[in-house]
Design a protein around this motif. Structure first.
Motif, short mmCIF file in Angstrom:
data_model
loop_
_atom_site.label_atom_id
_atom_site.label_comp_id
_atom_site.label_asym_id
_atom_site.label_seq_id
_atom_site.Cartn_x
_atom_site.Cartn_y
_atom_site.Cartn_z
N LEU A 16 0.73 -1.41 -0.08
CA LEU A 16 0.00 0.11 -0.05
C LEU A 16 0.94 1.25 0.28
O LEU A 16 2.00 1.28 0.28
CB LEU A 16 -0.79 -0.01 1.28
CG LEU A 16 -1.58 -1.29 1.38
CD1 LEU A 16 -2.33 -1.11 2.68
CD2 LEU A 16 -2.85 -1.15 0.22
N ALA A 17 -0.04 2.27 -0.08
CA ALA A 17 0.94 3.70 -0.16
C ALA A 17 0.14 4.67 0.68
O ALA A 17 -0.88 4.48 1.00
CB ALA A 17 0.87 4.07 -1.68
N LYS A 18 1.10 5.48 1.39
CA LYS A 18 0.50 6.78 2.28
C LYS A 18 0.86 7.97 1.69
O LYS A 18 1.54 8.12 0.77
CB LYS A 18 1.24 6.57 3.87
CG LYS A 18 2.98 6.79 3.58
CD LYS A 18 3.45 6.78 4.77
CE LYS A 18 5.14 6.66 4.56
NZ LYS A 18 5.58 6.61 6.01
N SER A 19 -0.15 8.61 1.84
CA SER A 19 -0.45 10.06 1.36
C SER A 19 0.82 11.00 1.93
O SER A 19 1.12 10.99 3.02
CB SER A 19 -1.74 10.78 1.73
OG SER A 19 -2.83 9.88 1.07
N VAL A 20 1.24 11.76 0.83
CA VAL A 20 2.39 12.73 1.13
C VAL A 20 2.09 14.16 0.40
O VAL A 20 1.38 13.83 -0.66
CB VAL A 20 3.73 12.24 0.91
CG1 VAL A 20 4.15 11.19 1.90
CG2 VAL A 20 3.83 11.97 -0.63
N PRO A 21 2.17 15.15 0.71
CA PRO A 21 1.94 16.44 0.20
C PRO A 21 2.56 16.58 -1.12
O PRO A 21 1.73 17.49 -1.80
CB PRO A 21 2.16 17.43 1.08
CG PRO A 21 3.13 16.74 2.21
CD PRO A 21 2.99 15.34 2.12
N GLY A 22 3.58 16.21 -1.32
CA GLY A 22 4.47 16.63 -2.54
C GLY A 22 5.40 15.51 -3.00
O GLY A 22 5.43 14.33 -2.37
N ILE A 23 5.72 15.52 -4.19
CA ILE A 23 6.47 14.58 -4.86
C ILE A 23 7.96 14.42 -4.19
O ILE A 23 8.79 15.32 -4.33
CB ILE A 23 6.59 14.62 -6.43
CG1 ILE A 23 5.28 14.74 -7.01
CG2 ILE A 23 7.69 13.64 -7.08
CD1 ILE A 23 5.16 15.05 -8.49
N PRO A 24 8.25 13.26 -3.53
CA PRO A 24 9.73 13.04 -3.04
C PRO A 24 10.67 12.93 -4.00
O PRO A 24 10.59 12.63 -5.09
CB PRO A 24 9.29 12.03 -2.08
CG PRO A 24 8.40 10.89 -2.74
CD PRO A 24 7.45 12.04 -3.26
N ASP A 25 11.85 13.04 -3.68
CA ASP A 25 13.17 12.94 -4.46
C ASP A 25 13.50 11.51 -4.25
O ASP A 25 13.17 10.69 -3.50
CB ASP A 25 14.23 13.82 -4.30
CG ASP A 25 13.81 15.22 -4.39
OD1 ASP A 25 13.39 15.33 -5.30
OD2 ASP A 25 14.33 16.30 -3.69
N GLY A 26 14.34 11.15 -5.19
CA GLY A 26 14.66 9.88 -5.39
C GLY A 26 14.15 8.35 -5.18
O GLY A 26 14.37 7.75 -4.64
N ALA A 27 13.13 8.57 -6.26
CA ALA A 27 11.96 7.41 -6.16
C ALA A 27 11.95 7.06 -7.63
O ALA A 27 12.31 7.68 -8.59
CB ALA A 27 10.80 7.55 -5.64
N SER A 28 11.18 6.04 -7.81
CA SER A 28 10.35 5.59 -9.25
C SER A 28 9.04 6.16 -9.19
O SER A 28 8.34 5.96 -8.18
CB SER A 28 10.49 4.20 -9.40
OG SER A 28 9.95 3.82 -11.11
N TYR A 29 8.84 6.78 -10.06
CA TYR A 29 7.36 7.38 -10.24
C TYR A 29 6.67 7.14 -11.31
O TYR A 29 6.73 6.63 -12.28
CB TYR A 29 7.45 9.08 -10.40
CG TYR A 29 8.71 9.60 -9.55
CD1 TYR A 29 8.38 9.77 -8.30
CD2 TYR A 29 9.82 9.91 -9.77
CE1 TYR A 29 9.25 10.63 -7.42
CE2 TYR A 29 10.89 10.66 -9.26
CZ TYR A 29 10.29 10.81 -7.83
OH TYR A 29 11.36 11.58 -7.25
#
Length: 362
Positions: free
Chosen positions: A13-26
């Motif tokens: 699952l995923a948790k909500s965050v307010p903005g796009i984080p760095d260093g990930a696959s999108y």
């Protein structure tokens, strides 16, 4: 089935965050039914988020899996219905039906597609302990010959591209972006991914409420508030707002009492229990395909009060998910709360996101 990873499996699952984080696959966040596909030779099972098999509802996808996926694999993804106007979640909901004849008819009329975004097993190898970066590369290679009903979701490691997707893809019915740690393993039922979703506000008319499931005569508690917006002079049901504390639920009972209808007073949605009334107006109370025994009755209120709510995006003419209360807007008149205030995303074609998606449905 004798796979390295056997059903049932609880999806990661995923948790909500307010903005796009760095260093990930999108990836784009697809708006459909989450499903894990298990194939062991001629055996196919479509799992769901609640671990209930969905295989019987999508016979066309079972046939597609047999043609388009590796002989032995477990793939995580989303079941969607793609149209020229974007994803159609309402049509997808119609697919959950007890009658075999209707399931067969809808599988031909509104065929579904499967968008894959993770690979848990391939052949005899359990991949759930491998980093996502490896699983993604193996997924792309394993499904290189898939299509026209099975597709691999696009992905990028560039946060600027992800931000552009977040803005543009909403016009095709997608509801945000998912970010996955490149070194993350597959962890069942754990919120180790991140989701960034659209949020907006709207001023809506309070038209009624439903009692909370724990409400009693001795301790009444309001469960949710029914919301309306005016369109051509008629009050249309647009969704509900909930997620109140127990204290607030009790306070609302007394706070909303002055809005209760008096003897002989009419309500714009008073015919909600008549199936015929739903054909000419958007009313609350349509029977849920997920829970046909759920009580959908409500306490009508005089539509005199306005509240501001936060919502993610629209599904047709309704809020796709539960809206959230922000504040009362006693400075607004109910008649001023119309659909015209809602922001419309820029139109975007699904085939520009995933080439060929929905072509099999034409």
């Amino acid at each position: 089935m004798r796979l390295p990873v056997n059903p049932p499996v609880k999806p990661m699952l995923a948790k909500s965050v307010p903005g796009i984080p760095d260093g990930a696959s999108y990836e784009p966040k697809w708006d459909g039914f989450r499903s894990l596909v298990f194939r062991d030779g001629d055996e196919v099972e479509l799992g769901s988020r609640n671990e209930r098999p969905m295989t019987r509802y999508f016979p066309e996808l079972v046939a597609a899996v047999l043609k388009e996926l590796p002989e032995r694999c477990v793939v995580d993804g989303e079941i969607v219905i793609a149209t020229d106007h974007g994803l159609d979640f309402e049509a997808l909901q119609q697919r959950i039906h007890p009658a075999v004849s209707r399931v067969t008819m809808l599988s031909e009329k509104t065929p579904a597609s499967f968008v894959a975004f993770d690979l848990l097993a391939l052949g005899d190898e359990d991949l759930s302990g491998r980093p996502f970066e490896d699983r993604r590369a193996m997924l792309v290679e394993a499904l290189s010959g898939a299509g026209p009903s099975v597709h691999v979701t696009p992905a990028t490691t560039d946060p600027k591209v992800a931000q552009r997707w977040f803005t543009e893809f909403e016009g095709a019915g997608l509801d945000g972006v998912v970010a996955k740690p490149l070194d993350g393993t597959y962890q069942q039922d754990k919120r180790v991914m991140f989701k960034i979703k659209h949020t907006r506000t709207a001023d809506c008319v309070l038209a009624g409420y439903r009692w909370h499931k724990t409400s009693t005569q001795e301790k009444p508690l309001i469960g949710s508030l029914l919301l309306g917006l005016y369109e051509d002079g008629r009050l249309q049901n647009v969704g509900v707002v909930g997620a109140f504390t127990a204290k607030r639920r009790a306070e609302l009972v007394e706070e909303l009492e002055p809005l209760l209808l008096g003897d002989g007073e009419d309500h714009p949605w008073q015919e909600w229990s008549s199936p015929a009334a739903h054909e000419g107006q958007r009313l609350p109370g349509n029977v849920s395909r997920w829970n046909a025994t759920k009580d959908l009755s409500f306490v009508p209120l005089r539509p005199e009060r306005v509240l501001e709510v936060k919502y993610e995006h629209m599904e047709g003419t309704r809020f796709r998910h539960l809206a959230h209360f922000i504040r009362w807007r006693d400075d607004r008149t109910p008649e001023s709360c119309t659909y015209e205030q809602l922001e419309e995303p820029v139109n975007f074609r699904l085939t520009d996101i995933v080439p060929g998606l929905g072509v099999a449905a034409d």
